[in-house]
Every structure is written in structure tokens, then in C-alpha cells.
Design a protein around this motif. Structure first.
Motif, PDB file in Angstrom:
ATOM      1  N   GLY A  85      54.862  32.561  36.664  1.00  0.00           N
ATOM      2  CA  GLY A  85      55.067  34.040  36.442  1.00  0.00           C
ATOM      3  C   GLY A  85      53.625  34.549  36.301  1.00  0.00           C
ATOM      4  N   VAL A  86      52.902  34.139  35.561  1.00  0.00           N
ATOM      5  CA  VAL A  86      51.391  34.781  35.501  1.00  0.00           C
ATOM      6  C   VAL A  86      50.621  34.662  37.009  1.00  0.00           C
ATOM      7  CG1 VAL A  86      48.879  34.520  34.511  1.00  0.00           C
ATOM      8  CG2 VAL A  86      51.168  34.134  33.012  1.00  0.00           C
ATOM      9  N   GLY A  87      50.799  33.759  37.607  1.00  0.00           N
ATOM     10  CA  GLY A  87      50.157  33.633  39.118  1.00  0.00           C
ATOM     11  C   GLY A  87      50.788  34.803  39.894  1.00  0.00           C
ATOM     12  N   VAL A  88      52.123  35.126  39.725  1.00  0.00           N
ATOM     13  CA  VAL A  88      52.861  36.157  40.751  1.00  0.00           C
ATOM     14  C   VAL A  88      52.308  37.470  40.360  1.00  0.00           C
ATOM     15  CG1 VAL A  88      54.913  37.193  41.485  1.00  0.00           C
ATOM     16  CG2 VAL A  88      54.569  34.657  41.291  1.00  0.00           C
ATOM     17  N   THR A  89      52.257  37.519  39.001  1.00  0.00           N
ATOM     18  CA  THR A  89      51.893  38.816  38.344  1.00  0.00           C
ATOM     19  C   THR A  89      50.536  39.311  38.708  1.00  0.00           C
ATOM     20  OG1 THR A  89      53.636  38.472  36.488  1.00  0.00           O
ATOM     21  CG2 THR A  89      51.896  40.201  36.145  1.00  0.00           C
ATOM     22  N   LEU A  90      49.663  38.346  38.708  1.00  0.00           N
ATOM     23  CA  LEU A  90      48.305  38.501  38.972  1.00  0.00           C
ATOM     24  C   LEU A  90      48.084  39.064  40.617  1.00  0.00           C
ATOM     25  CD1 LEU A  90      46.013  35.758  37.760  1.00  0.00           C
ATOM     26  CD2 LEU A  90      45.795  38.012  37.417  1.00  0.00           C
ATOM     27  N   ILE A 105      41.484  39.610  33.979  1.00  0.00           N
ATOM     28  CA  ILE A 105      41.914  38.517  35.125  1.00  0.00           C
ATOM     29  C   ILE A 105      41.492  37.359  34.577  1.00  0.00           C
ATOM     30  CG2 ILE A 105      41.391  37.818  37.188  1.00  0.00           C
ATOM     31  CD1 ILE A 105      41.301  40.907  37.976  1.00  0.00           C
ATOM     32  N   PRO A 106      40.228  37.051  34.195  1.00  0.00           N
ATOM     33  CA  PRO A 106      39.990  35.587  33.614  1.00  0.00           C
ATOM     34  C   PRO A 106      40.794  35.124  32.304  1.00  0.00           C
ATOM     35  CG  PRO A 106      37.909  37.019  33.647  1.00  0.00           C
ATOM     36  CD  PRO A 106      39.087  38.185  33.894  1.00  0.00           C
ATOM     37  N   TRP A 107      41.218  36.022  31.574  1.00  0.00           N
ATOM     38  CA  TRP A 107      42.068  35.650  30.442  1.00  0.00           C
ATOM     39  C   TRP A 107      43.523  35.151  31.098  1.00  0.00           C
ATOM     40  CZ3 TRP A 107      39.971  34.442  26.035  1.00  0.00           C
ATOM     41  CH2 TRP A 107      38.768  34.949  25.551  1.00  0.00           C
ATOM     42  N   ALA A 108      43.840  36.010  31.920  1.00  0.00           N
ATOM     43  CA  ALA A 108      45.451  35.578  32.666  1.00  0.00           C
ATOM     44  C   ALA A 108      45.172  33.998  33.334  1.00  0.00           C
ATOM     45  CB  ALA A 108      45.692  36.650  33.625  1.00  0.00           C
ATOM     46  N   LEU A 128      44.726  22.382  38.188  1.00  0.00           N
ATOM     47  CA  LEU A 128      43.482  22.764  37.709  1.00  0.00           C
ATOM     48  C   LEU A 128      42.753  22.881  39.166  1.00  0.00           C
ATOM     49  CD1 LEU A 128      42.908  20.442  34.824  1.00  0.00           C
ATOM     50  CD2 LEU A 128      43.363  22.884  34.715  1.00  0.00           C
ATOM     51  N   LEU A 129      43.337  22.587  40.442  1.00  0.00           N
ATOM     52  CA  LEU A 129      42.655  22.610  41.540  1.00  0.00           C
ATOM     53  C   LEU A 129      42.661  24.101  42.194  1.00  0.00           C
ATOM     54  CD1 LEU A 129      43.808  19.297  43.400  1.00  0.00           C
ATOM     55  CD2 LEU A 129      41.713  19.547  42.410  1.00  0.00           C
ATOM     56  N   SER A 130      43.398  24.982  41.516  1.00  0.00           N
ATOM     57  CA  SER A 130      43.060  26.334  41.814  1.00  0.00           C
ATOM     58  C   SER A 130      42.155  27.090  41.301  1.00  0.00           C
ATOM     59  CB  SER A 130      44.561  26.877  41.734  1.00  0.00           C
ATOM     60  OG  SER A 130      44.893  26.965  40.211  1.00  0.00           O
ATOM     61  N   ALA A 131      41.369  26.278  40.178  1.00  0.00           N
ATOM     62  CA  ALA A 131      40.492  27.044  39.365  1.00  0.00           C
ATOM     63  C   ALA A 131      39.226  27.603  40.363  1.00  0.00           C
ATOM     64  CB  ALA A 131      39.864  25.912  38.616  1.00  0.00           C
ATOM     65  N   PRO A 132      39.044  27.213  41.563  1.00  0.00           N
ATOM     66  CA  PRO A 132      37.954  28.117  42.275  1.00  0.00           C
ATOM     67  C   PRO A 132      38.512  29.319  42.785  1.00  0.00           C
ATOM     68  CG  PRO A 132      38.142  25.660  42.830  1.00  0.00           C
ATOM     69  CD  PRO A 132      39.188  25.959  42.148  1.00  0.00           C
ATOM     70  N   PHE A 133      39.713  29.556  43.100  1.00  0.00           N
ATOM     71  CA  PHE A 133      40.276  30.693  43.257  1.00  0.00           C
ATOM     72  C   PHE A 133      40.493  31.722  42.169  1.00  0.00           C
ATOM     73  CE2 PHE A 133      42.659  27.816  46.329  1.00  0.00           C
ATOM     74  CZ  PHE A 133      41.882  28.362  47.549  1.00  0.00           C
ATOM     75  N   ALA A 134      40.383  31.207  40.914  1.00  0.00           N
ATOM     76  CA  ALA A 134      40.572  32.207  39.761  1.00  0.00           C
ATOM     77  C   ALA A 134      39.064  32.475  39.541  1.00  0.00           C
ATOM     78  CB  ALA A 134      41.012  31.248  38.544  1.00  0.00           C
ATOM     79  N   TRP A 135      38.074  31.771  39.785  1.00  0.00           N
ATOM     80  CA  TRP A 135      36.790  32.106  39.664  1.00  0.00           C
ATOM     81  C   TRP A 135      36.493  33.230  40.507  1.00  0.00           C
ATOM     82  CZ3 TRP A 135      32.973  31.384  36.195  1.00  0.00           C
ATOM     83  CH2 TRP A 135      31.617  31.650  36.640  1.00  0.00           C
ATOM     84  N   LYS A 136      36.973  32.980  42.076  1.00  0.00           N
ATOM     85  CA  LYS A 136      36.274  33.677  42.874  1.00  0.00           C
ATOM     86  C   LYS A 136      37.050  35.104  42.620  1.00  0.00           C
ATOM     87  CE  LYS A 136      36.660  34.648  47.865  1.00  0.00           C
ATOM     88  NZ  LYS A 136      36.939  34.080  49.149  1.00  0.00           N
ATOM     89  N   LEU A 137      38.125  35.200  42.215  1.00  0.00           N
ATOM     90  CA  LEU A 137      39.059  36.650  41.877  1.00  0.00           C
ATOM     91  C   LEU A 137      38.205  37.210  40.805  1.00  0.00           C
ATOM     92  CD1 LEU A 137      41.513  38.182  42.455  1.00  0.00           C
ATOM     93  CD2 LEU A 137      42.849  37.048  40.920  1.00  0.00           C
ATOM     94  N   SER A 138      38.141  36.518  39.594  1.00  0.00           N
ATOM     95  CA  SER A 138      37.355  36.885  38.748  1.00  0.00           C
ATOM     96  C   SER A 138      36.023  37.670  38.958  1.00  0.00           C
ATOM     97  CB  SER A 138      37.350  35.920  37.225  1.00  0.00           C
ATOM     98  OG  SER A 138      38.591  35.547  36.927  1.00  0.00           O
ATOM     99  N   SER A 139      35.403  36.943  39.618  1.00  0.00           N
ATOM    100  CA  SER A 139      34.101  37.250  39.881  1.00  0.00           C
ATOM    101  C   SER A 139      34.078  38.493  40.975  1.00  0.00           C
ATOM    102  CB  SER A 139      33.124  36.311  40.585  1.00  0.00           C
ATOM    103  OG  SER A 139      32.992  35.125  40.031  1.00  0.00           O
ATOM    104  N   LEU A 140      35.009  38.480  41.787  1.00  0.00           N
ATOM    105  CA  LEU A 140      34.968  39.736  42.849  1.00  0.00           C
ATOM    106  C   LEU A 140      35.412  41.004  42.207  1.00  0.00           C
ATOM    107  CD1 LEU A 140      34.992  40.641  45.919  1.00  0.00           C
ATOM    108  CD2 LEU A 140      37.342  40.001  45.930  1.00  0.00           C
ATOM    109  N   LEU A 141      36.443  40.884  41.384  1.00  0.00           N
ATOM    110  CA  LEU A 141      37.088  42.002  40.706  1.00  0.00           C
ATOM    111  C   LEU A 141      36.027  42.404  39.528  1.00  0.00           C
ATOM    112  CD1 LEU A 141      40.575  41.660  40.834  1.00  0.00           C
ATOM    113  CD2 LEU A 141      39.237  43.494  42.263  1.00  0.00           C
ATOM    114  N   GLY A 142      35.215  41.433  38.880  1.00  0.00           N
ATOM    115  CA  GLY A 142      34.430  41.805  37.789  1.00  0.00           C
ATOM    116  C   GLY A 142      33.386  42.539  38.453  1.00  0.00           C
ATOM    117  N   LYS A 143      32.841  42.243  39.392  1.00  0.00           N
ATOM    118  CA  LYS A 143      31.599  42.893  40.144  1.00  0.00           C
ATOM    119  C   LYS A 143      32.073  44.180  40.750  1.00  0.00           C
ATOM    120  CE  LYS A 143      27.482  41.718  42.815  1.00  0.00           C
ATOM    121  NZ  LYS A 143      26.862  40.680  43.755  1.00  0.00           N
TER     122      LYS A 143
END
Length: 331
Positions: A212-217, A251-254, A279-294
Motif C-alpha cells: 500500500g505504501v509503495g503504490v501510494t508513493l 518520501i524517505p520516511w515512507a 530490501l533489494l528495492s532500497a536503491p530505488f528508494a534512495w534515488k527517489l528521495s534524492s531526486l525529489l529532495g533536490k
């Protein structure tokens, strides 16, 4: 006809004429952007995860129900996407959206008719599952999901314009979709002993949060590049309400909630250790957080952010599903 419909219709004609003068290659790009094939992961993955939990717990897999439900979910999401284009065309929010299906075709009624045909076909698939099971729980859950989906953009509620799109998305693609997929396999929520049933429900709850959190993101990230259009149309999305900077900070908290739920569930024994593949999806979480954070306030830089969110949603759901299947096969 609603007030302003004639004005909106003229707004629709403008992108249509622009697309009509474009090259075949650009036309194909517009249609691909309108159809959004990667987005159908949000319909597929809840069914896959719910089925994987059922397989992990029962060692049984009903392929007929699984494949039928998969195609039904895709059709229902197609209805949701097309009908949302129709409803958005009535508010003028898509006047600058060249890849709106309504703008591309210039025929709102045709798009709405096709959308309703997809809904009818999708519901028919769910009816078939319920008929095979001699139990209409799955149908009831899917109908509730469709009603909530309609309330997102459909008149007179248009709850998405009030900022309620994300909670609706979480409920529909998290708890409701996971429960429906699970029930389509097991024909029950409580199985085996009382203690075992409690663990089953805890596993479903954990999966509902992860998916649910993944889809909501995905929905949440789709607002960042259209803040100005949302404001003009009176749509109070969470990004509009919070501002793009504060919204990006969520986004990082989600993402952390996805991994924290996975780890806690593994430690508690609700999910097997192989669920750690999430946890293998973590690189995408990092990329998303970095992209929108910047670049949260630079639409041209973040138009693809929702597709990074799709990769996060897909890879986390796939990791969970594969982990459940491996744990079952090794056990």
C-alpha cells in the motif's frame, strides 16, 4: 451540462490540434505516455503478493483464479485511468496535458464508453471467481474498491481534489487488494488454528503496508511536476497543501516504513526471513528521495519521478512475493 463544460471543451481541442500536427513518432510517444504501461504494476503487484501469502500459508495455488484476477485487476485499473481522464477534462486540470487520452482523441464520450466497458469486463472476471468459489466475498471487496476509486476523481465527490487521493489509494491497493487476492485463493481469512490464523492476519497486515505504501508513493510523486496546474484547477493535493519541499521530505520516511515493516515482521515471525528480499528495492528508494529532495520545485527535472516510484513499488512487492515462494519451497 456542467458550468464551464464548453470552455473546457475548447481547452481540450488545443492539445488535440497540436498532437494532430506532430510526427508519427511523437504521436506514439504521446500514446505511450497516455496509456502508461509501467503504471499497471500497481494493479498486478497486490494480486501477486496476496497470492504469494496464500501459497506460503497453504501450499496451494489456484492458477485459474490467479490469472483471472490478474487480468480483472488490469481492466479495472484501465477503467480508473480512462475515467479519471474524462473527469479531469471537465475541470480543466488537464488542459496542458498533451498525453491525456481525452485530449489525444478529442472524444470524451468514446473514452468514457471504453472505460466502462473495461470496468464491466473486469467485474465479470471477479464475478467468475466468486461463482467458482460459491462465495461473493471477493466480489464485495472489489465493488467497494471500485466505489472508492470512483470517489477519487468522479463527481460529485472528487475527493482527490480535496487531498484524499493518497488515503484512498492506500486502502484500495493495500488492505482491500491484498485481502481480495488472498481470499480468492483460500476462500477464507482465518485458517488452521487460532494462533496460526493470528499470524496469517499479521502477515496480511504487513503485506498491506508494504504494498500500500509503495503504490501510494506512485500517486504522491505524480503531483510534484503539476503543482501549478493543480492550484489553478483548485486541486488541493498533498504536495499543494504541504508545499513541494515539505512533501519531498516525507518520501524517505515512507520508504523507511516499508523496510521497517518488513524487518519487524521477520523478527516477529509473521513473515519468513526470505522476505528480506524487499530490501533489494532500497536503491530505488534512495534515488527517489534524492531526486525529489533536490529538484522538488523544478518540474522539468522530475517528470520521471513517478516511474522511479513504480520501480520501488514493483521491486519491493516482487521481493516480498519471491521471498514467500522461496520460503515455502524450501520448507
Amino acid at each position: 451540462m456542467q458550468p464551464g463544460m464548453e470552455a473546457n471543451r475548447s481547452q481540450i481541442d488545443q492539445p488535440q490540434s497540436l498532437s494532430a500536427n506532430s510526427t508519427p513518432k511523437s504521436q506514439r510517444k504521446l500514446w505511450l505516455a497516455a496509456i502508461k504501461p509501467p503504471m499497471y504494476s500497481v494493479a498486478i503487484m497486490p494480486i501477486v503478493v496476496g497470492t504469494a501469502i496464500a501459497f506460503y500459508q497453504t501450499q496451494q495455488l489456484n492458477w485459474r483464479n490467479f490469472l483471472t484476477f490478474m487480468f480483472a485487476a488490469i481492466l479495472v485499473l484501465a477503467w480508473e485511468n480512462l475515467s479519471n481522464d474524462v473527469f479531469d477534462s471537465e475541470t480543466g486540470i488537464d488542459q496542458n496535458k498533451a498525453h491525456s487520452v481525452v485530449n489525444l482523441t478529442g472524444n470524451k464520450n468514446l473514452v468514457f464508453a471504453i472505460a466502462n466497458l473495461f470496468l464491466l469486463l473486469g467485474i465479470s472476471g471477479v464475478v467468475a471467481i466468486s461463482w467458482w468459489q460459491r462465495d461473493f466475498v471477493v466480489l464485495g471487496i472489489v465493488v467497494l474498491t471500485c466505489l472508492l476509486g470512483y470517489s477519487y476523481q468522479g463527481p460529485p465527490l472528487r475527493l482527490g481534489y480535496l487531498g484524499w487521493g493518497e488515503p484512498i489509494c492506500f486502502i484500495c491497493f493495500g488492505p482491500l487488494a491484498i485481502m481480495a487476492a488472498y481470499y480468492s485463493q483460500t476462500n477464507a481469512f482465518l485458517i488452521n488454528s487460532i494462533n496460526s490464523s493470528a499470524q496469517n492476519l499479521a502477515a496480511l497486515a504487513a503485506a498491506a503496508i508494504i504494498v500500500g505504501v509503495g503504490v501510494t508513493l506512485v500517486l504522491f510523486c505524480s503531483h510534484f511536476h503539476q503543482v501549478e496546474d493543480d492550484i489553478k484547477a483548485g486541486k488541493r493535493s498533498p504536495v499543494v497543501r504541504l508545499g513541494s519541499k515539505r512533501a519531498a521530505q516525507l518520501i524517505p520516511w515512507a520508504a523507511v516504513s516499508i523496510y521497517a515493516t518488513t524487518i519487524v515482521s521477520m523478527i516477529s515471525g509473521f513473515l519468513p526471513l526470505w522476505s528480506g528480499l524487499v530490501l533489494l528495492s532500497a536503491p530505488f528508494a534512495w534515488k527517489l528521495s534524492s531526486l525529489l529532495g533536490k529538484y522538488h520545485d523544478q518540474p522539468a527535472m522530475i517528470t520521471e519521478s513517478k516511474y522511479v516510484a513504480v520501480l520501488l513499488q514493483f521491486s519491493s512487492g516482487l521481493g516480498l512475493s519471491v521471498g514467500l515462494v522461496i520460503a515455502r519451497l524450501l520448507n
